[in-house]
Structure formats: structure tokens, C-alpha cells
Design a protein around this motif. Structure first.
Motif, PDB file in Angstrom:
ATOM      1  N   LEU A  47       2.295  15.968 -17.924  1.00 22.20           N
ATOM      2  CA  LEU A  47       2.095  15.388 -16.651  1.00 22.20           C
ATOM      3  C   LEU A  47       3.179  14.666 -16.087  1.00 22.20           C
ATOM      4  CD1 LEU A  47      -1.735  14.914 -17.120  1.00 22.20           C
ATOM      5  CD2 LEU A  47      -0.626  16.990 -15.942  1.00 22.20           C
ATOM      6  N   LEU A  48       3.889  13.819 -17.012  1.00 18.91           N
ATOM      7  CA  LEU A  48       4.959  13.134 -16.433  1.00 18.91           C
ATOM      8  C   LEU A  48       6.471  13.313 -17.138  1.00 18.91           C
ATOM      9  CD1 LEU A  48       3.523   9.542 -16.373  1.00 18.91           C
ATOM     10  CD2 LEU A  48       4.146  10.806 -14.372  1.00 18.91           C
ATOM     11  N   PHE A  49       7.529  13.268 -16.538  1.00 20.20           N
ATOM     12  CA  PHE A  49       8.720  13.261 -17.142  1.00 20.20           C
ATOM     13  C   PHE A  49       9.043  14.485 -17.864  1.00 20.20           C
ATOM     14  CE2 PHE A  49       6.987   8.772 -18.150  1.00 20.20           C
ATOM     15  CZ  PHE A  49       7.563   8.373 -16.835  1.00 20.20           C
ATOM     16  N   LYS A  50       8.626  15.490 -17.164  1.00 23.65           N
ATOM     17  CA  LYS A  50       8.524  17.170 -17.835  1.00 23.65           C
ATOM     18  C   LYS A  50      10.006  17.172 -18.176  1.00 23.65           C
ATOM     19  CE  LYS A  50       4.597  18.325 -15.016  1.00 23.65           C
ATOM     20  NZ  LYS A  50       4.387  19.528 -13.972  1.00 23.65           N
ATOM     21  N   ASN A  51      10.199  18.017 -19.468  1.00 23.73           N
ATOM     22  CA  ASN A  51      11.422  18.385 -20.056  1.00 23.73           C
ATOM     23  C   ASN A  51      12.449  17.245 -20.373  1.00 23.73           C
ATOM     24  OD1 ASN A  51      10.569  21.122 -20.148  1.00 23.73           O
ATOM     25  ND2 ASN A  51      10.943  21.009 -17.640  1.00 23.73           N
ATOM     26  N   GLN A  52      11.931  15.976 -20.582  1.00 22.14           N
ATOM     27  CA  GLN A  52      12.816  14.917 -20.834  1.00 22.14           C
ATOM     28  C   GLN A  52      12.421  14.367 -22.085  1.00 22.14           C
ATOM     29  OE1 GLN A  52      13.583  11.794 -17.641  1.00 22.14           O
ATOM     30  NE2 GLN A  52      12.327  13.315 -16.381  1.00 22.14           N
ATOM     31  N   ASP A  53      13.669  13.849 -22.727  1.00 16.23           N
ATOM     32  CA  ASP A  53      13.467  13.329 -24.192  1.00 16.23           C
ATOM     33  C   ASP A  53      12.527  11.972 -24.080  1.00 16.23           C
ATOM     34  OD1 ASP A  53      14.111  12.529 -26.775  1.00 16.23           O
ATOM     35  OD2 ASP A  53      15.973  12.171 -26.554  1.00 16.23           O
ATOM     36  N   PRO A  54      11.550  11.745 -24.833  1.00 15.28           N
ATOM     37  CA  PRO A  54      10.527  10.558 -24.828  1.00 15.28           C
ATOM     38  C   PRO A  54      10.930   9.648 -26.086  1.00 15.28           C
ATOM     39  CG  PRO A  54       9.418  12.307 -25.729  1.00 15.28           C
ATOM     40  CD  PRO A  54      10.936  12.832 -25.541  1.00 15.28           C
ATOM     41  N   TYR A  66       0.923  -1.074  -0.022  1.00 12.44           N
ATOM     42  CA  TYR A  66       0.174   0.114  -0.045  1.00 12.44           C
ATOM     43  C   TYR A  66       0.867   1.321  -0.062  1.00 12.44           C
ATOM     44  CZ  TYR A  66      -3.829  -3.111   1.401  1.00 12.44           C
ATOM     45  OH  TYR A  66      -4.429  -4.489   1.384  1.00 12.44           O
ATOM     46  N   ASP A  67       0.867   1.778  -1.128  1.00 13.35           N
ATOM     47  CA  ASP A  67       1.950   3.138  -1.399  1.00 13.35           C
ATOM     48  C   ASP A  67       1.040   4.248  -0.546  1.00 13.35           C
ATOM     49  OD1 ASP A  67       4.340   1.553  -2.365  1.00 13.35           O
ATOM     50  OD2 ASP A  67       2.902   1.900  -4.355  1.00 13.35           O
ATOM     51  N   ASP A  68       1.808   5.277  -0.062  1.00 16.23           N
ATOM     52  CA  ASP A  68       1.269   6.461   0.330  1.00 16.23           C
ATOM     53  C   ASP A  68       1.293   7.383  -0.742  1.00 16.23           C
ATOM     54  OD1 ASP A  68       0.520   8.757   1.563  1.00 16.23           O
ATOM     55  OD2 ASP A  68       2.475   9.023   3.019  1.00 16.23           O
ATOM     56  N   LEU A  69       0.045   7.414  -1.285  1.00 18.71           N
ATOM     57  CA  LEU A  69      -0.137   8.328  -2.650  1.00 18.71           C
ATOM     58  C   LEU A  69      -0.283   9.916  -2.273  1.00 18.71           C
ATOM     59  CD1 LEU A  69      -2.439   6.008  -4.438  1.00 18.71           C
ATOM     60  CD2 LEU A  69       0.144   6.044  -4.805  1.00 18.71           C
ATOM     61  N   THR A  70      -0.371  10.008  -0.931  1.00 19.19           N
ATOM     62  CA  THR A  70      -0.339  11.537  -0.801  1.00 19.19           C
ATOM     63  C   THR A  70       0.897  12.526  -1.229  1.00 19.19           C
ATOM     64  OG1 THR A  70       0.802  11.321   1.393  1.00 19.19           O
ATOM     65  CG2 THR A  70      -1.594  11.085   1.422  1.00 19.19           C
ATOM     66  N   ALA A  71       2.147  11.838  -1.705  1.00 21.01           N
ATOM     67  CA  ALA A  71       3.065  12.504  -2.206  1.00 21.01           C
ATOM     68  C   ALA A  71       2.682  13.162  -3.531  1.00 21.01           C
ATOM     69  CB  ALA A  71       4.075  11.622  -2.195  1.00 21.01           C
ATOM     70  N   LEU A  72       1.650  12.529  -4.398  1.00 18.09           N
ATOM     71  CA  LEU A  72       1.247  12.895  -5.308  1.00 18.09           C
ATOM     72  C   LEU A  72       0.644  14.288  -5.498  1.00 18.09           C
ATOM     73  CD1 LEU A  72      -0.593   9.917  -7.045  1.00 18.09           C
ATOM     74  CD2 LEU A  72       1.860  10.226  -7.177  1.00 18.09           C
ATOM     75  N   SER A  73       1.069  15.049  -6.791  1.00 12.00           N
ATOM     76  CA  SER A  73       0.423  16.406  -6.874  1.00 12.00           C
ATOM     77  C   SER A  73      -0.999  16.313  -7.085  1.00 12.00           C
ATOM     78  CB  SER A  73       1.233  16.996  -7.995  1.00 12.00           C
ATOM     79  OG  SER A  73       0.878  16.193  -9.330  1.00 12.00           O
ATOM     80  N   PRO A  74      -1.772  17.284  -7.102  1.00 10.30           N
ATOM     81  CA  PRO A  74      -3.099  17.328  -7.477  1.00 10.30           C
ATOM     82  C   PRO A  74      -3.243  16.813  -8.652  1.00 10.30           C
ATOM     83  CG  PRO A  74      -2.755  19.133  -6.260  1.00 10.30           C
ATOM     84  CD  PRO A  74      -1.321  18.583  -6.366  1.00 10.30           C
ATOM     85  N   GLU A  75      -2.684  17.220  -9.965  1.00  6.57           N
ATOM     86  CA  GLU A  75      -2.615  16.861 -11.101  1.00  6.57           C
ATOM     87  C   GLU A  75      -2.615  15.326 -11.356  1.00  6.57           C
ATOM     88  OE1 GLU A  75      -1.271  20.606 -13.960  1.00  6.57           O
ATOM     89  OE2 GLU A  75       0.380  19.364 -13.127  1.00  6.57           O
ATOM     90  N   LEU A  76      -1.418  14.784 -10.945  1.00  5.05           N
ATOM     91  CA  LEU A  76      -1.261  13.207 -10.958  1.00  5.05           C
ATOM     92  C   LEU A  76      -2.203  12.672 -10.066  1.00  5.05           C
ATOM     93  CD1 LEU A  76       2.759  12.722 -10.832  1.00  5.05           C
ATOM     94  CD2 LEU A  76       1.205  12.508 -12.672  1.00  5.05           C
ATOM     95  N   ASP A  77      -2.736  12.900  -9.031  1.00  7.40           N
ATOM     96  CA  ASP A  77      -3.606  12.205  -8.235  1.00  7.40           C
ATOM     97  C   ASP A  77      -4.893  12.100  -9.004  1.00  7.40           C
ATOM     98  OD1 ASP A  77      -4.573  11.195  -5.461  1.00  7.40           O
ATOM     99  OD2 ASP A  77      -6.141  12.669  -5.987  1.00  7.40           O
TER     100      ASP A  77
END
Length: 499
Positions: A341-348, A21-32
């Protein structure tokens, strides 16, 4: 209709089968917010699973009574989605089959060749094997390339092991061909459509056993194809050879499929056979719901289907089989990255490579017990050249669990439908060992089975359980070959090719 998020109670329920059970409170509102949307999209609750299972049973019955649309598209609404292919494997083995047999298994990426010795139930059976990797371009090449490769590999195998028949005899071969093929006889099979990424020209609509037979003849190899079998049938027969509680064989690996024993009186499209004669049916149920009536497809499923070599085909397989789970997960990541929303400013660049993520990648993420999920970070860096933040690691782990859980739960739909159709209340479902040994998959599958059948929560054990299938393409193909030759010896010509 836009996806509605799960409320917190349902969100907790959707994670009950997870070991962590992961503590998902660390997620930003957007990711949540995005995670809640994914939870809604990928959660298949008990009520929906029961609906899917009932529709599955309907399509099983439909396939037994008529030729399916996937075999003859011109039938349009006259046929169902599932081929429900008669295999001419008549009944379960006695357990006393014996002899030496060559077997081959044409899989999705490799050719497996075995030399199997059956000991008539008097101790361990013996098997010597070798794997030959199929050149990637052969999967979309020509028929001559494919069959020449098989014949050449078999000659190499026999030469290395000094396998030669006695004078005046031939070596019996059991050929595991795990693609939809219609069979009028046990040593013949006309391929209807390629699956698992194959698209080889000049094979569909032809007898694959005859094409291989010609390639063997060209090389002068003294081999007789005794039986053409499906891997699920092989798994079922190999398991029943030592486990009489076996009720079906199931594949939950690269593809998804199952086989079981049906009374010939229930196979209306055959006719003319003794009503109580048992015959193994190869369901080929990866094609379930090709007409899009019941399965809860997400936008990611639709994209995968659209970009596949055969859009509109193998709908169920593309949502539940191991070949596709990593790709579904990748589609989720690509979507979220494209929206910033994920991996911002990274080469995909690597992330944009189709099928670069395999099912094992998801399992490793779920199993990551390292502090702050550093192993997940290393996996993303190594495979995708991406550096997920701590919050992103939590997010991708939950997303991986959602994709894998849906796949495992959907895999119960066909099994439960067969059990209900045959009025089976207890027994063993022989599944590929890699899946059987996946504790997460097995637990999720068992939980879903309990929900579909409303098993008493106070039960001591589940009445229908998954067991590790014996070697279907080796032992199973050998046992079926032995059963077939026994029929020949006693003059039973049912399902045998006329000389």
C-alpha cells in the motif's frame, strides 16, 4: 475486534488541534481506507482519556500504599504497577540556597557534567557544562565499564576547569539518575530495572551511588555524593527555586515520568514520619498499566513491546514517550509497505531498521510548508532511500500527526491524575524545555487537559499550564545538594545515611 473507521464528522473533530488541514481527496480509496483505520486506532477521545486518568489515579494511590510489582515481581497481585518512589527530598527550596556544586546526569545517550554556582537568589546562577557521549556498547555492557566511564569523564571535566577542593574538604556532587531506584536515604539508590534501552549487567539490585563512589575512590577523586535524584525531581526543584507556582516536574522526552510533593502521612509504605512532612515522590509512571487494563494499545504498540529488551514493562512509556513515537510511525509504514500500500516496488531495507526514525522526523513532516511537501520527499529520500508519491506524502503527514497527537494526549493522563489526587486546581507543570518549545505538543497537551477537567471554554487562561522547566540535572541537582547540606548543618538526620 477489527478497527472501525471514523465517520466524517469525527474525522474532522480529530484534526481540530492541527494547524493545517490537508486535502485528503487526493488519496486513493485504499489509502483513504487505511487512514480511517489509523484514525480510529490512534484517536484517544475525551471519554477514554478520562477513563485512563481515573485508572492512573488509582495506580498512584496503590503505589503509595504498597511496594509495586515492577520492583518485586514475586508479589504478583499484591502490588501495583507504579513504584511511587520516596526520594528524601523534603519540601521545596527556599530560594536562598548557595554554594558551588558538581552535578552529573546519566541520560539515555549521554553523560552531562556541570559545575554550578548558586547565588542565594542574588542574581543569575552560573553553570559550566560539558557533554560526554556514552559508547553505544556500554549501554548493554558491564557495571565496571559504566562507572569507570563516569569517573574518567568527571576527572577530565575537573582537570580542564582546574576544579579542586580546599584542603581538608571534598566537592559535593548531585547525581541525577533517571531510572527506577529505591532509596532508603537521599545519597543512596538501588536500581530496580533499567529503562531507555539500557541493559547493563551487574547494576540492577545494587546501590548505584555506592558503585559510583567506589569508581571515584579508585581514581582518588575528592568527591562526596550528597544526593541521588531523578530528573523529574530535579526539574521540579529547579523550577520551584524561582517559581513558587510550580506543582510538579514532568518529563515528556526520551522517557515519560513526573514527580510531585506528597505528605508523608499519605505514604503508607514508609510510616514513622511526621504526617505533614512533604517529600518529593518520583512516580516512575512509565510502568502505568503494565497489566494491560485500560490503555488503547494498537498492533504496532504490541509489536514494539514484543521486540523490546523488556517485554511487558514500561507499557505507558512505550506508547507516549519521545523515544518510541518515531518507532511507532515506522511500524505503521512497514506494515503498509508489506501489504503493497506504500512505496510500491521500492527497496525497504532502511525502513526495516528499528528506531531509524526519530521523533524529530515526525515533527519535520508535520511542519513541512513546502509546495507539494517536497521537503517531506527529501527527508524520506535522505533517511530511508524512499521516494513517496504526492499522495503518499499526504498520507504519511496525517499518520505522523496521529501518532504524535496520541502521545501528547496520553501525556496528560498522569499529570491530571496527580492534580486530582492532590486536589490541585491551578499551578505550573515544569516540563523539559524541548517539549515546552514544541508548539504542537503543547497545544495538544493543553487541549487534552481541558477535556479531562471540563474547563469552561470561555476561560481567559488555563488554570494548569505547562512551563519550561529550569535545568533539573544541573541547577536542580545543585539546589537539592544545598538543601541536603543545610539539613546536615542543622542536625536534621531525616533521610540521611548513618555515618
Amino acid at each position: 475486534m477489527p478497527a472501525m473507521p471514523l465517520d466524517d464528522d469525527k474525522r474532522r473533530d480529530s484534526k481540530r488541534e492541527d494547524a493545517h488541514y490537508d486535502d485528503l481527496t487526493a488519496l486513493s480509496p485504499e489509502l483513504d481506507r487505511e487512514l480511517r483505520k489509523l484514525e480510529h486506532m490512534f484517536t484517544v477521545d475525551a471519554a477514554k482519556l478520562k477513563e485512563v486518568s481515573l485508572q492512573f489515579e488509582h495506580e498512584l494511590r496503590q503505589g503509595l500504599s504498597r511496594v509495586s510489582r515492577c520492583l518485586l515481581p514475586s508479589l504478583e497481585s499484591e502490588g501495583g504497577n507504579l513504584p511511587m518512589l520516596p526520594t528524601w527530598v523534603l519540601g521545596f527550596p527556599s530560594g536562598h540556597e548557595c554554594g558551588e556544586y558538581l552535578t552529573i546526569d546519566l541520560g539515555g545517550t549521554k553523560l552531562r557534567i556541570c559545575w554550578v554556582t548558586l547565588n542565594e537568589g542574588k542574581g543569575e546562577n552560573q553553570s559550566d557544562q560539558e557533554i560526554y557521549h556514552i559508547p553505544k556498547d556500554y549501554k548493554v555492557g558491564t557495571a565496571d565499564q559504566l562507572w569507570s566511564f563516569l569517573a574518567e569523564s568527571m576527572e577530565d571535566f575537573m582537570t580542564k576547569r582546574h576544579i579542586e577542593p580546599e584542603e581538608g574538604t571534598v566537592i559535593p556532587l548531585g547525581f541525577t539518575f533517571s531510572y527506577p531506584a529505591t532509596q532508603e536515604y537521599i545519597d543512596q539508590g538501588v536500581l530496580q530495572t533499567w529503562t531507555k534501552g539500557f541493559d547493563i549487567k551487574g547494576v540492577e539490585g545494587h546501590d548505584v551511588a555506592d558503585q559510583l563512589r567506589q569508581a571515584l575512590h579508585k581514581r582518588g577523586l575528592p568527591i562526596q555524593i550528597v544526593a541521588l535524584i531523578n530528573d523529574t525531581v530535579g526539574a521540579m526543584i529547579a523550577s520551584a527555586y524561582s517559581d513558587p507556582k510550580t506543582i510538579m516536574g514532568a518529563i515528556f522526552g526520551t522517557g515519560c515520568n513526573a514527580s510531585y510533593m506528597e505528605n508523608c502521612g499519605s505514604i503508607a509504605k514508609l510510616g514513622g514520619l511526621p504526617e505533614n512532612l512533604p517529600m518529593a515522590i518520583n512516580c516512575e509512571y512509565g510502568a502505568f498499566d503494565n497489566d494491560r487494563r485500560i490503555l488503547p494499545r494498537t498492533p504496532y504498540d504490541k509489536t514494539i513491546d514484543k521486540e523490546s529488551p523488556r517485554p511487558g514493562e514500561q507499557t505507558f512509556e512505550k506508547m507516549s514517550a519521545g523515544m518510541y513515537l518515531g518507532e511507532i510511525f515506522r511500524q505503521v509504514l512497514v506494515d503498509l509497505h508489506s501489504r503493497g500500500l506504500l512505496f510500491k516496488n521500492q527497496d525497504p531495507s532502511k525502513l526495516l531498521t528499528p528506531f531509524i526514525i526519530k521523533t524529530g522526523f515526525l515533527a519535520n513532516i508535520e511542519d513541512d510548508a513546502s509546495p507539494s511537501l517536497t521537503s517531506t520527499h527529501a527527508a524520506f529520500t535522505t533517511l530511508l532511500a524512499l521516494s513517496p508519491t504526492a499522495a503518499e506524502r499526504l498520507f504519511v503527514r496525517r499518520a505522523a500527526a496521529l501518532v504524535a497527537t496520541r502521545g501528547a494526549r496520553l501525556c496528560t493522563a498522569g499529570v491530571s491524575a496527580i492534580c486530582r489526587k492532590k486536589d490541585i486546581s491551578a499551578g505550573h507543570v515544569a516540563a523539559d524545555p524541548l517539549v515546552y518549545n514544541n508548539a504542537r505538543f503543547k497545544a495538544r497537551w493543553a487541549q487534552a487537559m481541558a477535556e479531562v477537567f471540563d474547563w469552561d471554554e470561555a476561560r481567559d487562561e488555563d488554570p494548569i499550564v505547562m512551563t519550561a522547566a529550569a535545568d533539573g540535572s544541573g541547577l536542580g541537582a545543585a539546589v537539592i545538594s544545598a538543601m541536603t547540606l543545610e539539613r546536615v548543618a542543622r542536625g536534621d538526620a531525616t533521610g540521611l545515611r548513618p555515618e
